[in-house]
Scaffold this motif. Structure first.
Motif, PDB file in Angstrom:
ATOM      1  N   PHE A  26       0.825  -1.213   0.000  1.00 20.77           N
ATOM      2  CA  PHE A  26       0.000   0.000   0.000  1.00 20.77           C
ATOM      3  C   PHE A  26       0.862   1.266   0.000  1.00 20.77           C
ATOM      4  CE2 PHE A  26      -2.991  -3.158   1.753  1.00 20.77           C
ATOM      5  CZ  PHE A  26      -4.011  -3.003   0.826  1.00 20.77           C
ATOM      6  N   LYS A  27       2.026   1.180   0.636  1.00 21.84           N
ATOM      7  CA  LYS A  27       2.948   2.315   0.603  1.00 21.84           C
ATOM      8  C   LYS A  27       3.387   2.603  -0.828  1.00 21.84           C
ATOM      9  CE  LYS A  27       7.429   3.901   2.288  1.00 21.84           C
ATOM     10  NZ  LYS A  27       8.643   3.548   3.065  1.00 21.84           N
ATOM     11  N   LEU A  87       1.728   1.830  -3.562  1.00 17.71           N
ATOM     12  CA  LEU A  87       0.577   2.347  -4.312  1.00 17.71           C
ATOM     13  C   LEU A  87       0.384   3.838  -4.057  1.00 17.71           C
ATOM     14  CD1 LEU A  87      -2.026  -0.521  -3.809  1.00 17.71           C
ATOM     15  CD2 LEU A  87      -0.608  -0.081  -5.817  1.00 17.71           C
ATOM     16  N   ARG A  88       0.502   4.237  -2.798  1.00 18.30           N
ATOM     17  CA  ARG A  88       0.376   5.666  -2.466  1.00 18.30           C
ATOM     18  C   ARG A  88       1.480   6.476  -3.135  1.00 18.30           C
ATOM     19  NH1 ARG A  88      -0.913   3.715   2.761  1.00 18.30           N
ATOM     20  NH2 ARG A  88       1.232   4.092   3.439  1.00 18.30           N
ATOM     21  N   GLU A  89       2.678   5.924  -3.133  1.00 12.41           N
ATOM     22  CA  GLU A  89       3.815   6.620  -3.751  1.00 12.41           C
ATOM     23  C   GLU A  89       3.585   6.797  -5.249  1.00 12.41           C
ATOM     24  OE1 GLU A  89       8.251   6.217  -2.429  1.00 12.41           O
ATOM     25  OE2 GLU A  89       7.848   4.688  -3.945  1.00 12.41           O
ATOM     26  N   ILE A 139       0.684   6.977  -6.812  1.00 15.14           N
ATOM     27  CA  ILE A 139      -0.376   7.969  -6.998  1.00 15.14           C
ATOM     28  C   ILE A 139       0.158   9.377  -6.749  1.00 15.14           C
ATOM     29  CG2 ILE A 139      -2.567   8.800  -6.054  1.00 15.14           C
ATOM     30  CD1 ILE A 139      -3.233   5.789  -5.544  1.00 15.14           C
ATOM     31  N   ASN A 140       0.953   9.542  -5.716  1.00 18.25           N
ATOM     32  CA  ASN A 140       1.544  10.857  -5.425  1.00 18.25           C
ATOM     33  C   ASN A 140       2.462  11.315  -6.546  1.00 18.25           C
ATOM     34  OD1 ASN A 140       0.230  11.159  -2.976  1.00 18.25           O
ATOM     35  ND2 ASN A 140       1.861  10.173  -1.809  1.00 18.25           N
ATOM     36  N   VAL A 181      -7.776  11.355  -6.512  1.00 17.26           N
ATOM     37  CA  VAL A 181      -7.234   9.995  -6.459  1.00 17.26           C
ATOM     38  C   VAL A 181      -8.034   9.039  -7.331  1.00 17.26           C
ATOM     39  CG1 VAL A 181      -6.831   8.021  -4.940  1.00 17.26           C
ATOM     40  CG2 VAL A 181      -6.197  10.312  -4.186  1.00 17.26           C
TER      41      VAL A 181
END
Length: 224
Positions: free
Chosen positions: A2-3, A5-7, A9-10, A22
């Motif tokens: 998940f980290k 995935l967030r990276e 997207i950011n 998002v």
């Protein structure tokens, strides 16, 4: 997971001003979809499930128009803008914070089963339609202009344009909070050369006019 995935997207928010939220990024960005599919394909590939890796990669190509071989190695915060027509070969290696625009090819130039594709350092930006062909390194922070064809090593923080690609600007290393995406504002070496020729022609015309004036003055003096 998940980290990561967030990276990812950011990274889109940082490099695409058109990104609004998002949900839009998750469902409407083929470059992001291609990256996520590549990670699944690469997981199969490194565990020697080669057919499943290639099949997953082929499905990603069909869905996104982006072809990433499952054997390629890709770092963190990788971003493909638009993406249609991007091709990344089997032995390509890509560092962190790299940005590719549509139509980019990281290709090979030999049929031998060796390292045949380029290695991109961190923070590299490659403009739309550029072709980087061969097993050489593109140094950290380098920029490659749109539609360039690069066939030899690129120094760190250099700017390359043209066919074949030529280094037209070498810069001191600079730390930036965000990647430099100004791949459209690149120097034009042909225009610079033509401008220099015009400057020389104007200087020659000035000297010719001065000599012609002297010559006329001498003629008058001799005639008088």
């Amino acid at each position: 997971m998940f980290k990561n995935l967030r990276e990812d997207i950011n990274s889109v928010f940082e490099r695409d001003p058109a990104a609004r939220n998002v949900m839009e990024i998750i469902f409407c960005y083929p470059g992001l979809h291609a990256l996520w599919i590549y990670r699944i394909a690469h997981w199969f590939w490194v565990r020697e499930f080669f057919f499943l890796g290639r099949l997953t990669s082929h499905a990603g190509r069909f869905l996104t128009g982006i072809e990433i071989h499952p054997g390629a190695k890709i770092g963190r915060k990788f971003f493909i803008d638009h993406g249609m027509g991007v091709v990344i070969g089997e032995t390509a290696e890509i560092g962190d914070n790299v940005t590719l625009y549509h139509g980019v090819t990281l290709g090979g130039v030999t049929w031998d089963k060796v390292k045949r594709h380029p290695t991109l350092g961190d923070n590299v930006v490659i403009g739309s339609g550029a072709k980087v062909l061969g097993p050489f390194t593109v140094g950290k922070g380098a920029k490659i202009g749109s539609n360039s064809v690069v066939v030899k090593e690129v120094p760190e923080n250099a700017t390359v344009v043209g066919i074949p690609g030529r280094v037209v600007m070498a810069q001191e290393k600079k730390e930036e909070a965000r990647p430099d995406l100004q791949h459209g504002q690149l120097p034009d070496p042909e225009a610079t050369a033509i401008s220099c020729l015009f400057d020389q022609i104007r200087e020659l015309e000035r000297k010719y006019a001065a000599l012609a004036e002297e010559h006329e003055a001498l003629k008058k003096k001799i005639s008088g």
